[in-house]
Design a protein around this motif. Structure first.
Motif, mmCIF file in Angstrom:
data_model
loop_
_atom_site.group_PDB
_atom_site.id
_atom_site.type_symbol
_atom_site.label_atom_id
_atom_site.label_comp_id
_atom_site.label_asym_id
_atom_site.label_seq_id
_atom_site.Cartn_x
_atom_site.Cartn_y
_atom_site.Cartn_z
ATOM 1 N N LYS A 125 0.557 -1.005 -0.067
ATOM 2 C CA LYS A 125 -0.372 0.138 -0.154
ATOM 3 C C LYS A 125 0.882 1.660 0.234
ATOM 4 C CE LYS A 125 -4.164 -2.093 1.705
ATOM 5 N NZ LYS A 125 -3.999 -3.309 0.194
ATOM 6 N N GLU A 126 2.034 1.543 0.825
ATOM 7 C CA GLU A 126 2.481 2.680 1.008
ATOM 8 C C GLU A 126 4.407 2.818 -0.359
ATOM 9 O OE1 GLU A 126 6.731 4.508 3.286
ATOM 10 O OE2 GLU A 126 4.772 3.234 4.745
ATOM 11 N N LYS A 127 3.409 3.300 -1.382
ATOM 12 C CA LYS A 127 4.377 3.546 -2.266
ATOM 13 C C LYS A 127 5.972 4.262 -2.236
ATOM 14 C CE LYS A 127 1.125 1.966 -4.878
ATOM 15 N NZ LYS A 127 0.311 -0.194 -5.032
ATOM 16 N N SER A 128 6.315 3.239 -1.165
ATOM 17 C CA SER A 128 7.780 4.144 -1.098
ATOM 18 C C SER A 128 8.986 3.060 -0.622
ATOM 19 C CB SER A 128 7.855 5.144 -0.010
ATOM 20 O OG SER A 128 7.813 3.973 1.619
ATOM 21 N N PRO A 129 10.123 2.739 -0.610
ATOM 22 C CA PRO A 129 10.998 1.901 -0.797
ATOM 23 C C PRO A 129 10.734 1.450 0.526
ATOM 24 C CG PRO A 129 12.466 4.058 -1.504
ATOM 25 C CD PRO A 129 10.509 4.445 -1.876
ATOM 26 N N PHE A 130 10.369 2.021 1.413
ATOM 27 C CA PHE A 130 10.512 1.788 3.201
ATOM 28 C C PHE A 130 8.883 1.158 3.128
ATOM 29 C CE2 PHE A 130 11.898 6.159 3.278
ATOM 30 C CZ PHE A 130 13.169 6.032 4.137
ATOM 31 N N GLY A 131 8.216 1.310 2.446
ATOM 32 C CA GLY A 131 7.007 -0.041 1.928
ATOM 33 C C GLY A 131 7.284 -1.432 1.403
ATOM 34 N N LEU A 132 8.183 -1.562 0.503
ATOM 35 C CA LEU A 132 9.006 -2.377 -0.243
ATOM 36 C C LEU A 132 9.668 -2.530 0.915
ATOM 37 C CD1 LEU A 132 9.397 -4.350 -2.501
ATOM 38 C CD2 LEU A 132 11.762 -2.155 -3.359
ATOM 39 N N ALA A 133 10.947 -2.426 1.665
ATOM 40 C CA ALA A 133 11.092 -3.116 2.491
ATOM 41 C C ALA A 133 10.575 -3.002 3.958
ATOM 42 C CB ALA A 133 12.352 -1.818 3.222
ATOM 43 N N ASP A 134 9.375 -2.549 4.135
ATOM 44 C CA ASP A 134 8.732 -3.343 5.295
ATOM 45 C C ASP A 134 8.478 -5.421 4.634
ATOM 46 O OD1 ASP A 134 8.817 -1.721 7.267
ATOM 47 O OD2 ASP A 134 7.331 -0.799 6.634
ATOM 48 N N LYS A 135 7.628 -4.975 3.457
ATOM 49 C CA LYS A 135 6.908 -6.108 3.215
ATOM 50 C C LYS A 135 8.121 -7.012 2.709
ATOM 51 C CE LYS A 135 3.992 -8.681 1.212
ATOM 52 N NZ LYS A 135 2.747 -8.891 1.594
ATOM 53 N N ILE A 136 9.242 -6.569 2.516
ATOM 54 C CA ILE A 136 10.690 -7.343 2.299
ATOM 55 C C ILE A 136 10.734 -8.609 3.509
ATOM 56 C CG2 ILE A 136 12.895 -8.220 1.801
ATOM 57 C CD1 ILE A 136 12.088 -5.920 -0.145
ATOM 58 N N ARG A 137 10.873 -8.168 4.476
ATOM 59 C CA ARG A 137 10.922 -8.052 5.999
ATOM 60 C C ARG A 137 9.691 -9.355 5.826
ATOM 61 N NH1 ARG A 137 11.269 -2.619 7.578
ATOM 62 N NH2 ARG A 137 13.353 -1.786 7.078
ATOM 63 N N GLU A 138 8.667 -9.040 5.659
ATOM 64 C CA GLU A 138 7.263 -10.189 5.736
ATOM 65 C C GLU A 138 7.889 -11.618 4.936
ATOM 66 O OE1 GLU A 138 4.098 -7.319 5.401
ATOM 67 O OE2 GLU A 138 4.504 -6.799 6.921
ATOM 68 N N MET A 139 7.801 -11.480 3.958
ATOM 69 C CA MET A 139 8.140 -12.264 2.872
ATOM 70 C C MET A 139 9.270 -13.992 3.643
ATOM 71 S SD MET A 139 9.437 -10.806 -0.815
ATOM 72 C CE MET A 139 8.087 -10.060 -1.258
ATOM 73 N N ASP A 140 8.662 -14.778 3.013
ATOM 74 C CA ASP A 140 9.296 -16.104 3.267
ATOM 75 C C ASP A 140 11.100 -15.958 2.392
ATOM 76 O OD1 ASP A 140 8.315 -17.213 0.841
ATOM 77 O OD2 ASP A 140 6.940 -18.962 1.766
ATOM 78 N N GLU A 141 11.604 -17.375 2.664
ATOM 79 C CA GLU A 141 13.440 -17.052 1.231
ATOM 80 C C GLU A 141 12.741 -16.811 0.232
ATOM 81 O OE1 GLU A 141 16.696 -16.539 0.346
ATOM 82 O OE2 GLU A 141 15.767 -16.051 2.811
ATOM 83 N N GLU A 142 11.186 -17.790 0.067
ATOM 84 C CA GLU A 142 11.127 -18.605 -1.262
ATOM 85 C C GLU A 142 9.815 -17.308 -2.451
ATOM 86 O OE1 GLU A 142 7.144 -21.183 -3.616
ATOM 87 O OE2 GLU A 142 8.859 -21.713 -1.654
ATOM 88 N N GLN A 143 9.673 -16.188 -1.471
ATOM 89 C CA GLN A 143 9.205 -14.766 -2.243
ATOM 90 C C GLN A 143 9.951 -14.194 -2.174
ATOM 91 O OE1 GLN A 143 6.081 -14.497 0.684
ATOM 92 N NE2 GLN A 143 4.385 -14.531 -0.079
ATOM 93 N N TYR A 144 10.725 -13.901 -1.486
ATOM 94 C CA TYR A 144 11.860 -12.763 -1.319
ATOM 95 C C TYR A 144 12.965 -12.824 -2.843
ATOM 96 C CZ TYR A 144 16.585 -10.435 -0.213
ATOM 97 O OH TYR A 144 17.765 -10.081 -0.645
ATOM 98 N N GLN A 145 13.296 -14.244 -2.931
ATOM 99 C CA GLN A 145 14.667 -15.450 -4.166
ATOM 100 C C GLN A 145 13.777 -14.602 -4.997
ATOM 101 O OE1 GLN A 145 17.245 -15.720 -3.934
ATOM 102 N NE2 GLN A 145 17.364 -15.625 -1.335
ATOM 103 N N GLU A 146 11.797 -14.917 -5.331
ATOM 104 C CA GLU A 146 11.479 -14.558 -6.845
ATOM 105 C C GLU A 146 11.339 -13.034 -7.108
ATOM 106 O OE1 GLU A 146 7.026 -14.761 -7.741
ATOM 107 O OE2 GLU A 146 7.549 -16.108 -6.231
ATOM 108 N N LEU A 147 10.996 -12.183 -6.003
ATOM 109 C CA LEU A 147 11.325 -10.567 -6.239
ATOM 110 C C LEU A 147 12.275 -10.510 -6.461
ATOM 111 C CD1 LEU A 147 9.354 -8.379 -5.972
ATOM 112 C CD2 LEU A 147 10.635 -8.154 -3.161
ATOM 113 N N LYS A 148 13.696 -11.021 -5.942
ATOM 114 C CA LYS A 148 15.596 -10.177 -5.792
ATOM 115 C C LYS A 148 14.903 -10.996 -7.720
ATOM 116 C CE LYS A 148 19.315 -11.446 -4.446
ATOM 117 N NZ LYS A 148 20.173 -12.979 -3.183
ATOM 118 N N GLY A 149 14.484 -12.158 -7.876
ATOM 119 C CA GLY A 149 14.995 -11.917 -9.703
ATOM 120 C C GLY A 149 14.655 -11.573 -10.371
ATOM 121 N N LYS A 150 12.809 -11.036 -10.018
ATOM 122 C CA LYS A 150 12.095 -10.228 -11.077
ATOM 123 C C LYS A 150 13.513 -9.064 -11.354
ATOM 124 C CE LYS A 150 7.413 -11.627 -10.117
ATOM 125 N NZ LYS A 150 6.576 -11.475 -9.678
#
Length: 85
Positions: A42-67
């Motif tokens: 919801k928060e369209k900023s780097p901080f919102g993205l960082a918060d979401k990354i902290r909530e992700m599990d390793e598989e989701q994080y690797q998928e996002l990182k690959g994108k």
């Protein structure tokens, strides 16, 4: 006469360069906006993205990182297509 022609050519090249850069910026902005929508950030900023990354599990994080790697990787030198420098 030659000087004015040269200035005209340089001006045209400059305009084309700005257009190419603007197109790339728009494509990348659209990509990041898509990531925010896809992951429900919801928060369209780097901080919102960082918060979401902290909530992700390793598989989701690797998928996002690959994108992000795929989108923002340099098109010049790739590991499978070595540049000669």
């Amino acid at each position: 006469m030659k000087n004015s022609v040269l200035k005209g050519i340089l001006g045209a090249v400059a305009v084309a360069g700005v257009a190419v850069i603007a197109k790339k910026v728009i494509e990348r902005k659209r990509f990041v906006k898509g990531i925010f929508n896809e992951y429900g950030i919801k928060e369209k900023s780097p901080f919102g993205l960082a918060d979401k990354i902290r909530e992700m599990d390793e598989e989701q994080y690797q998928e996002l990182k690959g994108k992000f790697k795929k989108e923002f990787a340099s098109k010049c030198c790739r590991k499978d297509n070595a540049c000669e420098a």
